[in-house]
Write a protein that holds these residues in place. Structure first.
Motif, PDB file in Angstrom:
ATOM      1  N   GLN A 175       0.846  -1.185   0.000  1.00 43.63           N
ATOM      2  CA  GLN A 175       0.000   0.000   0.000  1.00 43.63           C
ATOM      3  C   GLN A 175       0.886   1.241   0.000  1.00 43.63           C
ATOM      4  O   GLN A 175       1.895   1.293   0.721  1.00 43.63           O
ATOM      5  CB  GLN A 175      -0.919   0.010   1.225  1.00 43.63           C
ATOM      6  N   TRP A 176       0.521   2.246  -0.794  1.00 39.43           N
ATOM      7  CA  TRP A 176       1.272   3.504  -0.889  1.00 39.43           C
ATOM      8  C   TRP A 176       0.339   4.632  -0.488  1.00 39.43           C
ATOM      9  O   TRP A 176      -0.700   4.842  -1.106  1.00 39.43           O
ATOM     10  CB  TRP A 176       1.776   3.697  -2.306  1.00 39.43           C
ATOM     11  N   THR A 177       0.687   5.350   0.576  1.00 37.89           N
ATOM     12  CA  THR A 177      -0.234   6.325   1.151  1.00 37.89           C
ATOM     13  C   THR A 177       0.089   7.749   0.693  1.00 37.89           C
ATOM     14  O   THR A 177       1.149   8.025   0.132  1.00 37.89           O
ATOM     15  CB  THR A 177      -0.187   6.288   2.693  1.00 37.89           C
ATOM     16  N   ASP A 178      -0.828   8.664   0.987  1.00 38.35           N
ATOM     17  CA  ASP A 178      -0.609  10.081   0.688  1.00 38.35           C
ATOM     18  C   ASP A 178       0.485  10.683   1.568  1.00 38.35           C
ATOM     19  O   ASP A 178       0.969  11.784   1.288  1.00 38.35           O
ATOM     20  CB  ASP A 178      -1.905  10.875   0.872  1.00 38.35           C
ATOM     21  N   GLU A 179       0.879   9.969   2.614  1.00 39.44           N
ATOM     22  CA  GLU A 179       1.972  10.416   3.479  1.00 39.44           C
ATOM     23  C   GLU A 179       3.310   9.824   3.038  1.00 39.44           C
ATOM     24  O   GLU A 179       4.292   9.876   3.785  1.00 39.44           O
ATOM     25  CB  GLU A 179       1.695  10.022   4.938  1.00 39.44           C
ATOM     26  N   ASN A 180       3.347   9.290   1.821  1.00 41.59           N
ATOM     27  CA  ASN A 180       4.563   8.671   1.269  1.00 41.59           C
ATOM     28  C   ASN A 180       5.049   7.508   2.141  1.00 41.59           C
ATOM     29  O   ASN A 180       6.244   7.360   2.397  1.00 41.59           O
ATOM     30  CB  ASN A 180       5.679   9.704   1.084  1.00 41.59           C
ATOM     31  N   GLU A 181       4.108   6.694   2.555  1.00 43.25           N
ATOM     32  CA  GLU A 181       4.431   5.473   3.292  1.00 43.25           C
ATOM     33  C   GLU A 181       4.198   4.267   2.395  1.00 43.25           C
ATOM     34  O   GLU A 181       3.121   4.118   1.813  1.00 43.25           O
ATOM     35  CB  GLU A 181       3.540   5.326   4.534  1.00 43.25           C
ATOM     36  N   LEU A 182       5.206   3.421   2.314  1.00 40.73           N
ATOM     37  CA  LEU A 182       5.050   2.123   1.663  1.00 40.73           C
ATOM     38  C   LEU A 182       4.817   1.100   2.763  1.00 40.73           C
ATOM     39  O   LEU A 182       5.717   0.797   3.550  1.00 40.73           O
ATOM     40  CB  LEU A 182       6.299   1.766   0.852  1.00 40.73           C
ATOM     41  N   ILE A 183       3.598   0.584   2.819  1.00 40.57           N
ATOM     42  CA  ILE A 183       3.221  -0.394   3.846  1.00 40.57           C
ATOM     43  C   ILE A 183       3.254  -1.777   3.201  1.00 40.57           C
ATOM     44  O   ILE A 183       2.599  -2.010   2.182  1.00 40.57           O
ATOM     45  CB  ILE A 183       1.825  -0.098   4.403  1.00 40.57           C
ATOM     46  N   VAL A 184       4.036  -2.677   3.797  1.00 39.26           N
ATOM     47  CA  VAL A 184       4.187  -4.035   3.277  1.00 39.26           C
ATOM     48  C   VAL A 184       3.659  -5.000   4.331  1.00 39.26           C
ATOM     49  O   VAL A 184       4.202  -5.091   5.441  1.00 39.26           O
ATOM     50  CB  VAL A 184       5.656  -4.363   2.950  1.00 39.26           C
ATOM     51  N   HIS A 185       2.585  -5.713   3.963  1.00 39.38           N
ATOM     52  CA  HIS A 185       1.926  -6.632   4.900  1.00 39.38           C
ATOM     53  C   HIS A 185       2.072  -8.053   4.372  1.00 39.38           C
ATOM     54  O   HIS A 185       1.662  -8.348   3.241  1.00 39.38           O
ATOM     55  CB  HIS A 185       0.449  -6.266   5.043  1.00 39.38           C
ATOM     56  N   TYR A 186       2.678  -8.923   5.181  1.00 41.55           N
ATOM     57  CA  TYR A 186       2.924 -10.315   4.800  1.00 41.55           C
ATOM     58  C   TYR A 186       1.978 -11.230   5.589  1.00 41.55           C
ATOM     59  O   TYR A 186       1.801 -11.069   6.798  1.00 41.55           O
ATOM     60  CB  TYR A 186       4.350 -10.739   5.131  1.00 41.55           C
ATOM     61  N   GLU A 187       1.415 -12.220   4.890  1.00 37.86           N
ATOM     62  CA  GLU A 187       0.571 -13.225   5.531  1.00 37.86           C
ATOM     63  C   GLU A 187       0.916 -14.596   4.948  1.00 37.86           C
ATOM     64  O   GLU A 187       1.297 -14.699   3.775  1.00 37.86           O
ATOM     65  CB  GLU A 187      -0.906 -12.942   5.274  1.00 37.86           C
TER      66      GLU A 187
END
Length: 375
Positions: A175-187
């Motif tokens: 996920q790439w947010t408007d706050e310039n965060e790349l969120i990587v979620h592993y399952e």
């Protein structure tokens, strides 16, 4: 899903949750393979991340400097062929697994059975083997997380694949947010007990990919201990204090300040290539602050938060100028660094380390956030 290689990138631009065709590359046809796609996640400021379903690779991260000028800070290529044929297999941008990092002598014992894996890094097993998760084609689906656009990739690793036990179903959501965060979620889930240690292997240069070395980047690591290694980079089992050593990054210092001092651990790694034990204040598995990097000329800053217990700091010791990246510039020695959130290397053979064994009925669930800003 076929485990081998497919076409060059067939471009896909993702706007919101809608995928629409983009520019296609010349294609390299290979019999019986699925096409490889390139996805773009772009926020309202124009900052963006590009990801391909080959190896779940992050191919670029374009973020502003302190003057608002956008630049790509992730090392990588603009064709799949380059990822496949790169010398020394640097794992640029990939999700590595089934077990990221090293397993001693490619062997571990679990539930009374000994498993043998490929020894693809000297005497040891590295990053999942000969065809790890970085070299397979993942299924990719544009989706949304909390109403925001995201890209979910899935892969099914079969029992016995690369020597590992258990049918393992894996999902990685970017996920790439408007706050310039790349969120990587592993399952992940499994039908048989198995080691698992997924991590993101992007090489960063906050001055811009191909723009010299990263030795002037200022690094802070939230770690008062690290795991020293033997000459083959396998942990000895000790958790050693960083105080009084070149491994003390608890206060900001440049990556290059101590990298050349006389130190056996730096000799073994040819520089920094070590796991740091994060100083956790909360419960295991809670999100915590792990690292901060500043590039002083551009003012770009990257901060990392994670649920993982460790982080591997690698400073591009094996880059030597032979690899040419997207901009046409050579990736010089120490031209990029990795900060790989993870369980500790060789955990299946180290009973005092946090367990990296996933059992049937359990869920592997971990998240790392890379946040970009300026100073």
């Amino acid at each position: 899903m076929n485990r081998l290689f497919a076409h060059w990138f067939a471009g896909v631009l993702m706007l919101g949750c809608l995928a629409v065709p983009g520019r296609a590359q010349d294609q390299m046809q290979v019999e019986d393979f699925d096409s490889i796609q390139l996805y773009t996640l772009e926020n309202k400021s124009g900052a963006k991340v590009q990801i391909t379903n080959f190896g779940a690779i992050v191919t670029s991260i374009v973020v502003p400097d302190r003057d608002g000028k956008l630049g790509d800070v992730a090392l990588g290529y603009d064709s799949v062929e380059s990822y496949i044929n790169a010398v020394d297999k640097p794992y640029f941008g990939a999700v590595v697994g089934r077990y990221g990092n090293r397993i001693a002598e490619g062997e571990f014992t679990l539930d009374g059975e000994t498993y043998s894996l490929a020894t693809n890094n000297g005497p040891n097993h590295l990053h999942g083997g000969v065809i790890g998760f970085d070299k397979v084609v993942w299924d990719a689906v544009p989706t949304a997380v909390n109403g925001k656009p995201a890209l979910k990739m899935t892969y099914h690793a079969k029992d016995g694949e690369e020597g590992y036990p258990g049918n393992l179903s894996v999902a990685v959501t970017y996920q790439w947010t408007d706050e310039n965060e790349l969120i990587v979620h592993y399952e992940a889930t499994t039908d048989k007990a198995t080691p698992i240690n997924l991590t993101q292997h992007t090489y960063f240069n906050l001055a811009g990919e191909g723009n010299g070395t990263i030795l002037d980047h200022e690094l802070i690591l939230n770690a008062s201990k690290f795991t020293p290694v033997d000459s083959t980079l396998i942990p000895t089992g000790e958790l050693r204090e960083v105080e009084g050593t070149p491994f003390d990054f608890r206060k900001a210092k440049t990556i290059g300040r101590d990298i050349g001092v006389d130190n056996e651990q730096l000799e073994f790694g040819l520089g920094y290539d070590h796991n740091f034990v994060l100083d956790r204040s909360g419960e295991p598995g809670e999100m915590m602050w792990a690292a901060r990097v500043l590039e002083p000329v551009t003012g770009r800053v990257m901060e990392i938060r994670t649920t993982e217990p460790g982080i591997q700091f690698y400073c591009g010791n094996f880059l030597d100028g032979r690899l040419e990246g997207k901009s046409g510039k050579s990736y010089v020695h120490r031209g990029g660094f990795c900060l790989e959130t993870q369980h500790f290397p060789d955990s299946p053979n180290q009973p005092t380390f946090p367990s990296a064994i996933l059992k049937p009925g359990e869920k592997y669930d971990t998240t790392t956030v890379f946040r970009f800003s300026t100073k």
